[in-house]
Design a protein around this motif. Sequence first.
Motif, PDB file in Angstrom:
ATOM      1  N   ASN A 188       4.023   9.980  -6.155  1.00 25.78           N
ATOM      2  CA  ASN A 188       4.602   9.494  -4.912  1.00 25.78           C
ATOM      3  C   ASN A 188       4.679   8.216  -4.595  1.00 25.78           C
ATOM      4  OD1 ASN A 188       1.707   8.997  -4.939  1.00 25.78           O
ATOM      5  ND2 ASN A 188       1.521   9.189  -2.748  1.00 25.78           N
ATOM      6  N   ALA A 189       4.817   7.412  -5.834  1.00 26.17           N
ATOM      7  CA  ALA A 189       4.788   5.944  -5.600  1.00 26.17           C
ATOM      8  C   ALA A 189       6.099   5.447  -6.062  1.00 26.17           C
ATOM      9  CB  ALA A 189       3.724   5.113  -6.490  1.00 26.17           C
ATOM     10  N   GLN A 190       6.939   4.497  -5.493  1.00 29.61           N
ATOM     11  CA  GLN A 190       8.142   3.798  -5.936  1.00 29.61           C
ATOM     12  C   GLN A 190       7.932   2.218  -5.793  1.00 29.61           C
ATOM     13  OE1 GLN A 190      11.296   5.493  -3.369  1.00 29.61           O
ATOM     14  NE2 GLN A 190      10.478   4.217  -1.681  1.00 29.61           N
ATOM     15  N   LEU A 191       8.956   1.711  -6.491  1.00 26.96           N
ATOM     16  CA  LEU A 191       8.801   0.271  -6.560  1.00 26.96           C
ATOM     17  C   LEU A 191      10.174  -0.052  -6.070  1.00 26.96           C
ATOM     18  CD1 LEU A 191       7.772  -2.546  -7.597  1.00 26.96           C
ATOM     19  CD2 LEU A 191       9.045  -2.021  -9.789  1.00 26.96           C
ATOM     20  N   LYS A 192      10.134  -0.954  -5.009  1.00 21.98           N
ATOM     21  CA  LYS A 192      11.121  -1.679  -4.231  1.00 21.98           C
ATOM     22  C   LYS A 192      11.329  -3.034  -4.666  1.00 21.98           C
ATOM     23  CE  LYS A 192      13.848  -2.066  -0.109  1.00 21.98           C
ATOM     24  NZ  LYS A 192      13.976  -1.532   1.515  1.00 21.98           N
ATOM     25  N   ILE A 193      12.526  -3.325  -5.391  1.00 20.33           N
ATOM     26  CA  ILE A 193      12.874  -4.937  -5.693  1.00 20.33           C
ATOM     27  C   ILE A 193      13.827  -5.352  -4.894  1.00 20.33           C
ATOM     28  CG2 ILE A 193      13.534  -6.360  -7.624  1.00 20.33           C
ATOM     29  CD1 ILE A 193      12.743  -4.174  -9.496  1.00 20.33           C
ATOM     30  N   VAL A 194      13.501  -6.453  -4.293  1.00 18.90           N
ATOM     31  CA  VAL A 194      14.569  -7.058  -3.200  1.00 18.90           C
ATOM     32  C   VAL A 194      14.863  -8.437  -3.937  1.00 18.90           C
ATOM     33  CG1 VAL A 194      15.057  -8.092  -0.879  1.00 18.90           C
ATOM     34  CG2 VAL A 194      13.536  -5.999  -1.343  1.00 18.90           C
ATOM     35  N   SER A 195      16.300  -8.357  -4.503  1.00 14.79           N
ATOM     36  CA  SER A 195      16.490  -9.850  -5.176  1.00 14.79           C
ATOM     37  C   SER A 195      17.760  -9.943  -5.524  1.00 14.79           C
ATOM     38  CB  SER A 195      15.552  -9.523  -6.530  1.00 14.79           C
ATOM     39  OG  SER A 195      15.895 -10.706  -7.487  1.00 14.79           O
ATOM     40  N   SER A 206      12.482   3.488  -8.765  1.00 17.38           N
ATOM     41  CA  SER A 206      12.815   2.009  -8.184  1.00 17.38           C
ATOM     42  C   SER A 206      14.059   2.045  -7.598  1.00 17.38           C
ATOM     43  CB  SER A 206      12.706   1.206  -9.485  1.00 17.38           C
ATOM     44  OG  SER A 206      13.801   1.760 -10.397  1.00 17.38           O
ATOM     45  N   ILE A 207      14.005   1.338  -6.503  1.00 18.09           N
ATOM     46  CA  ILE A 207      15.036   0.790  -5.578  1.00 18.09           C
ATOM     47  C   ILE A 207      15.476  -0.453  -5.858  1.00 18.09           C
ATOM     48  CG2 ILE A 207      15.803   0.779  -3.232  1.00 18.09           C
ATOM     49  CD1 ILE A 207      13.335   2.896  -2.440  1.00 18.09           C
ATOM     50  N   HIS A 208      16.717  -0.784  -5.982  1.00 15.17           N
ATOM     51  CA  HIS A 208      17.296  -2.092  -6.197  1.00 15.17           C
ATOM     52  C   HIS A 208      17.990  -2.587  -4.843  1.00 15.17           C
ATOM     53  CE1 HIS A 208      17.196  -1.581 -10.719  1.00 15.17           C
ATOM     54  NE2 HIS A 208      16.030  -1.592 -10.251  1.00 15.17           N
ATOM     55  N   LYS A 209      17.652  -3.453  -4.057  1.00 11.05           N
ATOM     56  CA  LYS A 209      18.041  -3.891  -2.974  1.00 11.05           C
ATOM     57  C   LYS A 209      18.362  -5.359  -2.958  1.00 11.05           C
ATOM     58  CE  LYS A 209      18.959  -3.847   1.617  1.00 11.05           C
ATOM     59  NZ  LYS A 209      19.240  -5.396   1.833  1.00 11.05           N
ATOM     60  N   PRO A 210      19.801  -5.633  -3.025  1.00  9.84           N
ATOM     61  CA  PRO A 210      20.125  -6.980  -3.011  1.00  9.84           C
ATOM     62  C   PRO A 210      19.691  -7.907  -1.736  1.00  9.84           C
ATOM     63  CG  PRO A 210      21.970  -5.420  -3.471  1.00  9.84           C
ATOM     64  CD  PRO A 210      20.900  -4.611  -3.177  1.00  9.84           C
ATOM     65  N   TRP A 211      19.076  -8.895  -2.200  1.00 12.07           N
ATOM     66  CA  TRP A 211      18.429  -9.831  -0.968  1.00 12.07           C
ATOM     67  C   TRP A 211      19.509 -10.339   0.068  1.00 12.07           C
ATOM     68  CZ3 TRP A 211      19.162 -14.675   1.037  1.00 12.07           C
ATOM     69  CH2 TRP A 211      18.311 -15.113   1.898  1.00 12.07           C
ATOM     70  N   ASN A 212      19.285 -10.059   1.275  1.00  8.78           N
ATOM     71  CA  ASN A 212      19.992 -10.462   2.427  1.00  8.78           C
ATOM     72  C   ASN A 212      19.364 -11.016   3.576  1.00  8.78           C
ATOM     73  OD1 ASN A 212      21.491  -9.918   5.089  1.00  8.78           O
ATOM     74  ND2 ASN A 212      23.297  -9.878   3.619  1.00  8.78           N
ATOM     75  N   PHE A 213      19.542 -12.258   4.044  1.00  9.14           N
ATOM     76  CA  PHE A 213      18.683 -12.973   5.055  1.00  9.14           C
ATOM     77  C   PHE A 213      18.503 -12.052   6.189  1.00  9.14           C
ATOM     78  CE2 PHE A 213      18.265 -15.344   8.789  1.00  9.14           C
ATOM     79  CZ  PHE A 213      17.181 -16.162   8.643  1.00  9.14           C
ATOM     80  N   ASP A 214      19.688 -11.220   6.698  1.00  9.54           N
ATOM     81  CA  ASP A 214      19.643 -10.678   7.882  1.00  9.54           C
ATOM     82  C   ASP A 214      18.534  -9.292   7.659  1.00  9.54           C
ATOM     83  OD1 ASP A 214      21.152 -12.242   9.319  1.00  9.54           O
ATOM     84  OD2 ASP A 214      23.115 -11.242   8.456  1.00  9.54           O
ATOM     85  N   ASP A 215      18.664  -8.745   6.414  1.00 11.67           N
ATOM     86  CA  ASP A 215      17.680  -7.455   6.195  1.00 11.67           C
ATOM     87  C   ASP A 215      16.391  -7.923   5.728  1.00 11.67           C
ATOM     88  OD1 ASP A 215      19.976  -6.136   6.836  1.00 11.67           O
ATOM     89  OD2 ASP A 215      20.658  -5.875   4.631  1.00 11.67           O
ATOM     90  N   GLU A 216      16.204  -9.018   5.584  1.00 12.54           N
ATOM     91  CA  GLU A 216      14.660  -9.509   4.924  1.00 12.54           C
ATOM     92  C   GLU A 216      13.572  -8.668   5.611  1.00 12.54           C
ATOM     93  OE1 GLU A 216      13.449 -13.449   2.794  1.00 12.54           O
ATOM     94  OE2 GLU A 216      13.672 -13.758   4.824  1.00 12.54           O
ATOM     95  N   ILE A 217      13.446  -8.976   6.966  1.00 13.42           N
ATOM     96  CA  ILE A 217      12.260  -8.552   7.652  1.00 13.42           C
ATOM     97  C   ILE A 217      12.155  -6.955   7.538  1.00 13.42           C
ATOM     98  CG2 ILE A 217      10.997  -8.604   9.735  1.00 13.42           C
ATOM     99  CD1 ILE A 217      11.240 -11.356   8.283  1.00 13.42           C
ATOM    100  N   GLU A 218      13.160  -6.403   7.602  1.00 10.98           N
ATOM    101  CA  GLU A 218      13.498  -4.995   7.453  1.00 10.98           C
ATOM    102  C   GLU A 218      12.993  -4.239   6.273  1.00 10.98           C
ATOM    103  OE1 GLU A 218      16.308  -1.232   8.024  1.00 10.98           O
ATOM    104  OE2 GLU A 218      16.942  -2.990   8.786  1.00 10.98           O
ATOM    105  N   ASP A 219      13.663  -5.288   5.204  1.00 16.04           N
ATOM    106  CA  ASP A 219      13.082  -5.037   3.531  1.00 16.04           C
ATOM    107  C   ASP A 219      11.489  -5.015   3.671  1.00 16.04           C
ATOM    108  OD1 ASP A 219      15.406  -4.045   2.802  1.00 16.04           O
ATOM    109  OD2 ASP A 219      16.056  -6.280   1.980  1.00 16.04           O
ATOM    110  N   LEU A 220      11.016  -6.088   4.218  1.00 18.08           N
ATOM    111  CA  LEU A 220       9.534  -6.310   3.985  1.00 18.08           C
ATOM    112  C   LEU A 220       8.806  -5.286   4.835  1.00 18.08           C
ATOM    113  CD1 LEU A 220       9.461 -10.311   4.453  1.00 18.08           C
ATOM    114  CD2 LEU A 220       8.797  -9.141   2.313  1.00 18.08           C
TER     115      LEU A 220
END
Length: 338
Positions: A188-195, A206-220
């Motif tokens: 049930n574990a997954q890894l999210k990389i915001v970068s 794993s989830i690969h999410k491009p970093w974006n200032f506007d999405d940063e807080i939601e991603d965290l």
Amino acid sequence: MRILCLVTRLDKASARYRILQYIPYLEAEGIEVQVRIIGQKLGDKCQILAAARQFDLVLIQKKLIAYVDLKLLRAFSKKLVFDFDDAIMFSDSLASDTNSTTRQNKFRHMAQSVDAIIAGNSYLASLASTYNNQVFCIPTSIDLNRYQIQKPITSSTITIGWIGSAITLPYLKTIKIPLEAVGERAPNAQLKIVSDAFLHFSRIRSIHKPWNFDDEIEDLNSMDIGIMPLTDDPWARGKCGFKLLQYMAVGKPVVCSPVGVNRDIVQPDINGYWASNDEEWQDNLLKLIEDKTLRQRMGKAARVTIEEHYSLEKNAKILSEDRKSTRLNSSHSESIFA
């Protein structure tokens, strides 16, 4: 009072978190702040020198300026302050040898030329105090008005999160084996990389999410556990734990390498865990994955840690008020900008 801040880029994290976010607080204290980019062309340098004469203080953010340019800036500035939040006197962790005579000489000249130094942690401050007795330690700070805790999404999937850049991605690679093992033991574990760059895993989703200032807080907020692996070397010891501060600000428990300031930020069994080897990484992550109550308790303690020690509002006051406890080897109160 008028302050001129010199930065290498406006969009750089160190400029945003060490300089730009403080401006409203300084202006509220009647301090005028102007920010300029340090250019490499002769015309740019001449403009900065001319501007320096018009300000009460010039603050250089993390740039090791060439010898001749620094001599000129020193001559044109009434007061000169240097701020840094990385071990810039060493080569980075990817180098075969982190010792760099060129960097150390440039740092020594910088530290000896300025009136005061602001360091991002006690390790950096101790290195700077070898060359200058006016060293202040101010951690990188979090604006809690921006870093708000959002309502958690109810899900059986537990997300281990890492936020960073291509430059710091090699640190994540050092714990690839225990992350893969966690994926096998906890389906049930997954890894999210915001970068802006990513690693590929075969045994953990794993989830690969491009970093974006506007999405940063939601991603965290989408993470259940934050991680910050580091290698133990002179460069990494100078890190200011910014990833940890971000995770903890939105109420997430963390697992980190006990290197440098990470040991100060994370209190084992209270707001997170230390992990020094593959077994500890695997065991500590599994403990948090399997125990929702533990994650919630540590997450609340993590937020309190940020509120009490790393909030922007509290640390902004250090820049404009006398604080005896801020300066290394201080026997009396003195303001950075006095």
